[in-house]
Design an enzyme around this catalytic site. Sequence first.
Site, PDB file in Angstrom:
ATOM      1  N   PHE A 175       0.852  -1.197   0.000  1.00  0.00           N
ATOM      2  CA  PHE A 175       0.000   0.000   0.000  1.00  0.00           C
ATOM      3  C   PHE A 175       0.881   1.238   0.000  1.00  0.00           C
ATOM      4  O   PHE A 175       2.055   1.211   0.387  1.00  0.00           O
ATOM      5  CB  PHE A 175      -0.935   0.002   1.214  1.00  0.00           C
ATOM      6  CG  PHE A 175      -0.227   0.033   2.544  1.00  0.00           C
ATOM      7  CD1 PHE A 175       0.050   1.228   3.185  1.00  0.00           C
ATOM      8  CD2 PHE A 175       0.176  -1.152   3.149  1.00  0.00           C
ATOM      9  CE1 PHE A 175       0.707   1.258   4.407  1.00  0.00           C
ATOM     10  CE2 PHE A 175       0.831  -1.139   4.373  1.00  0.00           C
ATOM     11  CZ  PHE A 175       1.097   0.061   5.002  1.00  0.00           C
ATOM     12  N   CYS A 176       0.297   2.352  -0.469  1.00  0.00           N
ATOM     13  CA  CYS A 176       0.963   3.651  -0.457  1.00  0.00           C
ATOM     14  C   CYS A 176      -0.107   4.720  -0.318  1.00  0.00           C
ATOM     15  O   CYS A 176      -1.277   4.408  -0.097  1.00  0.00           O
ATOM     16  CB  CYS A 176       1.807   3.853  -1.712  1.00  0.00           C
ATOM     17  SG  CYS A 176       0.864   3.717  -3.245  1.00  0.00           S
ATOM     18  N   THR A 177       0.244   5.974  -0.445  1.00  0.00           N
ATOM     19  CA  THR A 177      -0.698   7.058  -0.151  1.00  0.00           C
ATOM     20  C   THR A 177      -1.904   7.058  -1.081  1.00  0.00           C
ATOM     21  O   THR A 177      -3.047   7.011  -0.634  1.00  0.00           O
ATOM     22  CB  THR A 177       0.008   8.423  -0.226  1.00  0.00           C
ATOM     23  OG1 THR A 177       1.193   8.384   0.562  1.00  0.00           O
ATOM     24  CG2 THR A 177      -0.906   9.521   0.277  1.00  0.00           C
ATOM     25  N   ILE A 204      -4.051   4.506   0.550  1.00  0.00           N
ATOM     26  CA  ILE A 204      -4.530   4.808   1.903  1.00  0.00           C
ATOM     27  C   ILE A 204      -5.652   5.839   1.861  1.00  0.00           C
ATOM     28  O   ILE A 204      -6.619   5.756   2.622  1.00  0.00           O
ATOM     29  CB  ILE A 204      -3.370   5.334   2.767  1.00  0.00           C
ATOM     30  CG1 ILE A 204      -2.243   4.308   2.832  1.00  0.00           C
ATOM     31  CG2 ILE A 204      -3.847   5.666   4.172  1.00  0.00           C
ATOM     32  CD1 ILE A 204      -0.917   4.888   3.293  1.00  0.00           C
TER      33      ILE A 204
END
Length: 310
Positions: A175-177, A204
Amino acid sequence: MPQTVATFYRFVDLPDCEAFRDRLETECRSHDVRGMIILATEGLNATIAGPKSGVDAVLQFIRADQRFAGMPHRECETDRDTFHRLRLVIRQEIVTLGDPSINPNDAVGEYVTPEDWNALISDPDVLLIDTRNDYEVELGTFQGATNPHTATFGEWNTYVQSQLAEAKHKKVAMFCTGGIRCEKASAHLLKQGFENVYHLQGGILNYLQQTTADDSLWEGECFVFDHRVSVTHGLKEGESRVCFGCRWPLKPEDMDSPEYEEGVCCPRCSADLNDSLRASRRERQRQQSLARTRGDKHIGQQFETPNEGR
């Protein structure tokens, strides 16, 4: 006056990125839209803010190009002056991995919706990896996530080679922003021979927008690349700030420390300041406070948080 903040990206073949940038800049300025827009021959990556009508007009302009038709975006409202200026830059990559051969349009991992994310990462056989940089992970992450301890996304390949060599047959969830780094990270893992690669669709931000705090496995706040610094569930502005001295994101407890001085230093960098630099920053902070009192903009207000992409 409330502002609309929109984040979006798309990997497309954009050999005319410079000409497209010029047209996009004209459109943004005509609608009083500011922000950071990164373009490359591989596509576009952006966070913009402004009046709702202006942001809508810019998005409509971008999607009018067939290559960006149907491009999704995340959107929220804020009372904060999110950006002080408009920046449009041309780079080699819209998120810098350092390997132009990695093309998410060729192959990416399996997208997982926020509704299905909790079940996936609760599986003990899944290796959960936060692909963001260390200063971002500092503010918050998912329960049980591995922190690669990277300073930039360009260190991702080194991390994979040194730490994940034995994990090619495991289920890997990332996952990332906003989703963009996972597009490249998952494409990279597939090219390295990993078999079961998953990533959080929309990142996210999408998860925090779609998931209530009661149902969430997220802990802390999510760092964002604008003057809000962080957001929480519902994409509400968080309590974190950025240290002017070292630009490290600060939690409320950091700002309660006797080593924190607004506009000067924080517990992370206070010990590194000499008397001259401390005095210089204090004077700068005083001038900036006076400018705010007068309703003026001090030039120091234009510093920006690190921007390594979402």
